[in-house]
Scaffold this active site. Structure first.
Site, PDB file in Angstrom:
ATOM      1  N   CYS A  13      -8.476  15.097  -5.336  1.00  0.00           N
ATOM      2  CA  CYS A  13      -6.812  15.783  -7.041  1.00  0.00           C
ATOM      3  C   CYS A  13      -7.975  16.326  -7.829  1.00  0.00           C
ATOM      4  CB  CYS A  13      -7.014  14.288  -6.804  1.00  0.00           C
ATOM      5  SG  CYS A  13      -5.813  14.009  -5.474  1.00  0.00           S
ATOM      6  N   ILE A  40       1.233   8.380   0.357  1.00  0.00           N
ATOM      7  CA  ILE A  40       1.741   8.456   1.159  1.00  0.00           C
ATOM      8  C   ILE A  40       1.098   8.349   2.200  1.00  0.00           C
ATOM      9  CG2 ILE A  40       3.483   9.460   2.935  1.00  0.00           C
ATOM     10  CD1 ILE A  40       4.580  10.647  -0.221  1.00  0.00           C
ATOM     11  N   GLU A  41       0.272   7.396   3.223  1.00  0.00           N
ATOM     12  CA  GLU A  41      -0.673   7.045   3.992  1.00  0.00           C
ATOM     13  C   GLU A  41      -0.154   7.585   5.143  1.00  0.00           C
ATOM     14  OE1 GLU A  41      -2.455   3.443   3.568  1.00  0.00           O
ATOM     15  OE2 GLU A  41      -3.500   3.597   1.620  1.00  0.00           O
ATOM     16  N   CYS A  54      -9.568  10.273  -6.988  1.00  0.00           N
ATOM     17  CA  CYS A  54     -10.867  11.169  -6.241  1.00  0.00           C
ATOM     18  C   CYS A  54     -10.661  12.619  -6.007  1.00  0.00           C
ATOM     19  CB  CYS A  54     -10.313  10.584  -4.785  1.00  0.00           C
ATOM     20  SG  CYS A  54      -9.493  11.824  -3.924  1.00  0.00           S
ATOM     21  N   GLU A  90      -1.416  11.087  -6.556  1.00  0.00           N
ATOM     22  CA  GLU A  90      -1.734  12.506  -8.025  1.00  0.00           C
ATOM     23  C   GLU A  90      -1.268  13.557  -7.404  1.00  0.00           C
ATOM     24  OE1 GLU A  90      -4.342  10.561  -7.074  1.00  0.00           O
ATOM     25  OE2 GLU A  90      -5.295  10.333  -8.936  1.00  0.00           O
ATOM     26  N   CYS A 131      -2.976  11.323  -2.072  1.00  0.00           N
ATOM     27  CA  CYS A 131      -2.792  10.494  -2.969  1.00  0.00           C
ATOM     28  C   CYS A 131      -1.576  11.141  -3.607  1.00  0.00           C
ATOM     29  CB  CYS A 131      -4.542  10.666  -3.346  1.00  0.00           C
ATOM     30  SG  CYS A 131      -5.730  10.535  -2.589  1.00  0.00           S
TER      31      CYS A 131
HETATM   32  N1  THU Z   1      -5.497   7.193  -3.883  1.00  0.00           N
HETATM   33  C1  THU Z   1      -5.055   8.339  -4.245  1.00  0.00           C
HETATM   34  O1  THU Z   1      -3.931   7.419  -4.506  1.00  0.00           O
HETATM   35  N2  THU Z   1      -5.364   8.749  -4.894  1.00  0.00           N
HETATM   36  C2  THU Z   1      -6.920   8.344  -5.471  1.00  0.00           C
HETATM   37  O2  THU Z   1      -7.415   9.425  -6.495  1.00  0.00           O
HETATM   38  C3  THU Z   1      -7.208   8.160  -4.598  1.00  0.00           C
HETATM   39  C4  THU Z   1      -7.260   7.611  -3.613  1.00  0.00           C
HETATM   40  C5  THU Z   1      -5.018   6.336  -2.679  1.00  0.00           C
HETATM   41  C6  THU Z   1      -5.014   7.104  -1.063  1.00  0.00           C
HETATM   42  C7  THU Z   1      -4.996   5.587   0.188  1.00  0.00           C
HETATM   43  O3  THU Z   1      -4.008   5.901   0.321  1.00  0.00           O
HETATM   44  C8  THU Z   1      -5.320   4.661  -1.192  1.00  0.00           C
HETATM   45  O4  THU Z   1      -5.393   5.490  -2.433  1.00  0.00           O
HETATM   46  C9  THU Z   1      -6.693   4.023  -0.355  1.00  0.00           C
HETATM   47  O5  THU Z   1      -7.706   5.723  -0.247  1.00  0.00           O
END
Ligand code: THU
Length: 133
Positions: free
Chosen positions: A96, A50-51, A93, A62, A60
């Protein structure tokens, strides 16, 4: 658990993660991520990324799944499946991984690429020296 049950469980988690990815709110990166988290209770909690226009407020997939589960009373977890639109595997990442190692240090991370190859990793492979208090 039999090997077959584990394989079925992993496929189900990947399927749920893909469904959750459809709810991704990612207008800035256009990078959709879905996750499905299996709690010790055997309930599955899904999440998507969710940005936010204030980029640092992004969460993220997770951590969305963990937030949903923990706020419902779950404390311990077995596995998390993660998927994106990449051809390759999408690894969690660093932030997470820190959250995953807090709640699921002995758990597994299930990843699948576009060719439907499922890879299973132990959390401890990624975070052998995880920070903890
Ligand atoms: N993102 C995730 O949802 N999980 C991760 O482990 C890596 C990154 C998302 C965050 C952001 O919305 C997009 O990927 C680009 O970084």
């Amino acid at each position: 658990m039999s090997q077959n049950k584990g394989i079925e469980e992993n496929s189900l988690l990947i399927k749920k993660a893909k469904e959750a990815k459809n709810n991704s709110y990612s207008p800035y990166s256009k990078f959709r991520v879905g996750a499905a988290l299996l709690a010790e209770s055997n309930k599955i909690y899904t999440g998507c990324n969710i940005e936010n226009s204030s980029y640092g407020a992004t969460i993220c997939a997770e951590r969305t799944a963990f937030s949903k589960a923990i706020s419902e009373g779950e404390k311990t977890f077995k596995k998390i499946a993660i998927t994106s639109d990449l051809n390759d595997l999408t690894f969690p990442c660093g932030i997470c991984l820190q959250v995953i190692s807090e709640f699921m240090p002995k758990g597994e991370i299930i990843l699948q690429n576009k060719n439907n190859i499922i890879q299973v990793y132990k959390v401890s492979e990624f975070m052998p020296y995880a920070f903890k208090l």
